[in-house]
Motif scaffolding. Sequence first.
Motif, mmCIF file in Angstrom:
data_model
loop_
_atom_site.group_PDB
_atom_site.id
_atom_site.type_symbol
_atom_site.label_atom_id
_atom_site.label_comp_id
_atom_site.label_asym_id
_atom_site.label_seq_id
_atom_site.Cartn_x
_atom_site.Cartn_y
_atom_site.Cartn_z
ATOM 1 N N HIS A 75 37.248 45.562 30.789
ATOM 2 C CA HIS A 75 36.186 46.562 30.817
ATOM 3 C C HIS A 75 36.408 47.516 31.987
ATOM 4 N N VAL A 76 35.636 48.554 32.029
ATOM 5 C CA VAL A 76 35.722 49.606 33.050
ATOM 6 C C VAL A 76 37.126 50.241 33.011
ATOM 7 N N VAL A 96 37.462 42.790 22.834
ATOM 8 C CA VAL A 96 36.240 41.999 22.625
ATOM 9 C C VAL A 96 35.113 42.622 23.455
ATOM 10 N N GLU A 97 33.984 42.883 22.780
ATOM 11 C CA GLU A 97 32.848 43.476 23.490
ATOM 12 C C GLU A 97 31.573 42.742 23.101
ATOM 13 N N LEU A 132 31.484 40.154 19.957
ATOM 14 C CA LEU A 132 31.113 38.737 19.893
ATOM 15 C C LEU A 132 30.458 38.328 21.203
ATOM 16 N N ASP A 133 29.479 37.410 21.067
ATOM 17 C CA ASP A 133 28.804 36.892 22.247
ATOM 18 C C ASP A 133 29.510 35.602 22.651
ATOM 19 N N ASN A 156 39.519 41.465 33.202
ATOM 20 C CA ASN A 156 39.255 41.887 34.589
ATOM 21 C C ASN A 156 37.778 41.717 34.916
ATOM 22 N N ALA A 158 34.588 39.795 36.894
ATOM 23 C CA ALA A 158 34.409 39.322 38.267
ATOM 24 C C ALA A 158 34.951 37.894 38.356
ATOM 25 N N ARG A 164 33.140 30.736 33.299
ATOM 26 C CA ARG A 164 31.749 30.529 32.852
ATOM 27 C C ARG A 164 31.611 30.754 31.345
ATOM 28 N N MET A 165 32.545 31.471 30.756
ATOM 29 C CA MET A 165 32.541 31.635 29.288
ATOM 30 C C MET A 165 33.181 30.429 28.602
ATOM 31 N N GLY A 186 39.891 41.947 42.400
ATOM 32 C CA GLY A 186 39.887 42.859 43.542
ATOM 33 C C GLY A 186 40.841 42.388 44.628
ATOM 34 N N LYS A 196 33.426 41.301 44.074
ATOM 35 C CA LYS A 196 33.585 42.293 42.998
ATOM 36 C C LYS A 196 34.169 43.555 43.631
ATOM 37 N N TYR A 198 35.510 47.727 43.029
ATOM 38 C CA TYR A 198 35.747 48.961 42.280
ATOM 39 C C TYR A 198 36.842 49.763 42.983
ATOM 40 N N ASP A 228 42.630 51.208 40.350
ATOM 41 C CA ASP A 228 42.360 50.805 38.962
ATOM 42 C C ASP A 228 43.575 51.007 38.066
ATOM 43 N N MET A 259 43.884 44.166 43.175
ATOM 44 C CA MET A 259 43.844 45.609 43.424
ATOM 45 C C MET A 259 44.248 45.929 44.868
HETATM 46 N N1 CAO Z 1 29.856 37.824 25.684
HETATM 47 C C1 CAO Z 1 29.055 37.238 26.603
HETATM 48 N N2 CAO Z 1 29.080 37.564 27.906
HETATM 49 C C2 CAO Z 1 29.926 38.526 28.291
HETATM 50 C C3 CAO Z 1 30.784 39.179 27.383
HETATM 51 C C4 CAO Z 1 30.725 38.791 26.031
HETATM 52 N N3 CAO Z 1 31.496 39.347 25.097
HETATM 53 N N4 CAO Z 1 31.511 40.090 28.075
HETATM 54 C C5 CAO Z 1 31.113 40.012 29.348
HETATM 55 N N5 CAO Z 1 30.162 39.078 29.488
HETATM 56 C C6 CAO Z 1 29.475 38.661 30.705
HETATM 57 C C7 CAO Z 1 30.372 37.915 31.659
HETATM 58 O O1 CAO Z 1 30.546 36.602 31.228
HETATM 59 C C8 CAO Z 1 29.584 38.026 32.946
HETATM 60 O O2 CAO Z 1 28.549 37.090 32.956
HETATM 61 P P1 CAO Z 1 28.266 36.023 34.142
HETATM 62 O O3 CAO Z 1 28.680 36.639 35.418
HETATM 63 O O4 CAO Z 1 26.798 35.806 34.031
HETATM 64 O O5 CAO Z 1 29.039 34.820 33.835
HETATM 65 C C9 CAO Z 1 28.928 39.382 32.792
HETATM 66 O O6 CAO Z 1 29.086 39.782 31.440
HETATM 67 C C10 CAO Z 1 29.422 40.511 33.660
HETATM 68 O O7 CAO Z 1 30.749 40.389 34.051
HETATM 69 P P2 CAO Z 1 31.233 41.048 35.426
HETATM 70 O O8 CAO Z 1 30.592 40.336 36.569
HETATM 71 O O9 CAO Z 1 32.702 41.084 35.403
HETATM 72 O O10 CAO Z 1 30.680 42.549 35.316
HETATM 73 P P3 CAO Z 1 29.957 43.468 36.404
HETATM 74 O O11 CAO Z 1 29.609 44.703 35.679
HETATM 75 O O12 CAO Z 1 28.862 42.798 37.133
HETATM 76 O O13 CAO Z 1 31.131 43.769 37.474
HETATM 77 C C11 CAO Z 1 33.286 44.591 38.163
HETATM 78 C C12 CAO Z 1 32.104 44.734 37.218
HETATM 79 C C13 CAO Z 1 34.345 45.562 37.728
HETATM 80 C C14 CAO Z 1 32.845 44.886 39.605
HETATM 81 C C15 CAO Z 1 33.831 43.147 38.085
HETATM 82 O O14 CAO Z 1 34.082 42.832 36.742
HETATM 83 C C16 CAO Z 1 35.093 42.931 38.899
HETATM 84 O O15 CAO Z 1 35.051 42.822 40.123
HETATM 85 N N6 CAO Z 1 36.253 42.836 38.227
HETATM 86 C C17 CAO Z 1 37.528 42.555 38.841
HETATM 87 C C18 CAO Z 1 38.067 43.750 39.570
HETATM 88 C C19 CAO Z 1 38.234 44.956 38.669
HETATM 89 O O16 CAO Z 1 38.872 44.941 37.643
HETATM 90 N N7 CAO Z 1 37.693 46.070 39.104
HETATM 91 C C20 CAO Z 1 37.965 47.333 38.446
HETATM 92 C C21 CAO Z 1 36.776 47.951 37.972
HETATM 93 S S1 CAO Z 1 37.155 49.583 37.447
HETATM 94 O O17 CAO Z 1 36.736 50.503 38.734
#
Ligand code: CAO
Length: 475
Positions: A75-76, A96-97, A132-133, A156, A158, A164-165, A186, A196, A198, A228, A259
């Motif tokens: 994502h992102v 997958v979304e 899918l969830d 990618n 957090a 956790r999935m 990161g 986390k 960005y 990124d 990163m």
């Molecule tokens: N079904 C069910 N749950 C899903 C899902 C799906 N298909 N897709 C995502 N989710 C859930 C995840 O399981 C997660 O849930 P929990 O934390 O409760 O277990 C939740 O969605 C969010 O995931 P996240 O923490 O990755 O997303 P965020 O928006 O809070 O953070 C980001 C975004 C980018 C800061 C973080 O993902 C990250 O640090 N990624 C790694 C570094 C990275 O790639 N950064 C680049 C970003 S682009 O600038």
Amino acid sequence: MAKAKASAKPKRSATTKRLVAKKMRAKTVVRARAKNNAARKVAKAPRASREKVVKARRGKGERALDDVRILDMTHVQSGPTCTQLLAWLGADVIKVERPGVGDITRGQLRDIPDVDSLYFTMLNHNKRSITLDAKNPAGRKVLEALVRHCDVLVENFAPGALDRMGLTWARIQSLNPRMILASVKGFGPGPYEDCKVYENVAQCAGGSASTTGFDDGPPLVTGAQIGDSGTGLNLALGIVAALYQRTMNGKGQKVLCAMQDGVLNLCRVKLRDQQRLARNGKLTEYPQHPHGRFGESVPRAGNASGGGQPGWILKCKGWETDPNAYIYFITQAPVWEAICKVIGKEEWITHPDYAKPVARLPRLMEIFATIEQWTMTKTKFEAMEILNKYDIPCGPILSMKELAEEQSLRATGTVVEVDHPTRGKYLTVGNPIKLSASSTEVRRSPLLGEHTDEILAELGFDADEVAAARAQGAV
Ligand code: CAO
């Protein structure tokens, strides 16, 4: 690769031979059954979906990664840039979304209400989308089927989110021992591994911000998405390498690209300068030399070149009103004589203060100011034309508008116009990697869940199972 010697092979007994033959027969039956099942599935499907199933089969090597299936849980920006590149190289990328939500960027920075943003469309070309969830048991079943079906899982999230999935590395390996798990995080292992991150956090933590900008200003982030998209590139390379290694050892593995590491890798020259500074107390090609002061760390060097050939950004005709009427000018030593002739300073060719690169170092700012008197009489394109005749390295500061309109970039597919069913035509950056035997066709990004039914059918879920999963909100 070394081959095992024939003589080193143990001889088989008659019983072993019989057992091996039995095993081979059983394997052949299983293979034949699988083949028949697949054929039956295609035969039973209505004509349109039959074509889709056939199309979805692995490719024939027309593109470099035709044979590769990617489970795209990115994502992102960082992850999606990686999987988009793999898709352009021919991989079947299944994104997958979350049902009803999707990649958060679909709705970010929207320029048209209720239409997938350019942020999303420009990072997700050539992919298929399934919703899918992952936290619903029926959704989890589909996810696990995808893990079995694909070669590479790219994510990618957090730190800890994939676990956790339910997709721990152990679980992934038990489902598919050949699976390659590729992750962007990161930070690598260490004090910040759970953070986390960005883009700009990575630029700051990777050494880019502290070395970008002018000495008398604050640290600066760059417009280029080195944290990124830069890390996405690293991940793509890691994946391709792991796929290649798998052809030799048959095993999957984890690929991790942090990163911070990616940005620091791109700031390699600044770590070089840090050590030069520590040894000598100064960096003679930096604008701080000889009048400014050096501290303990590499200072911000403005527009100085990062290499051994001094350069700077100079004003061109029209700079008063056009913010991009500038040229990057490099005083490359082998063309010093030509530079002096072009700018009308022929006396510098032999003058002891200017003739040799070392003599010029303490005078670089004065030299660039003199060259600028010349560049200000020309547009950046006129200056380019003249300087290129003498092989003087230089480059116009091109605006995004100029790049969008540049026909040579359109001709090479680096800038591409794409049509989208809800937004219409838009421009995107195409594949920057050109292969002579694997062409890139940039296809629009998928709508949210556009391919859910198609992919579920490929995975072998029947209509009742799909309806039940849908009723639970699992897909
Ligand atoms: N079904 C069910 N749950 C899903 C899902 C799906 N298909 N897709 C995502 N989710 C859930 C995840 O399981 C997660 O849930 P929990 O934390 O409760 O277990 C939740 O969605 C969010 O995931 P996240 O923490 O990755 O997303 P965020 O928006 O809070 O953070 C980001 C975004 C980018 C800061 C973080 O993902 C990250 O640090 N990624 C790694 C570094 C990275 O790639 N950064 C680049 C970003 S682009 O600038």
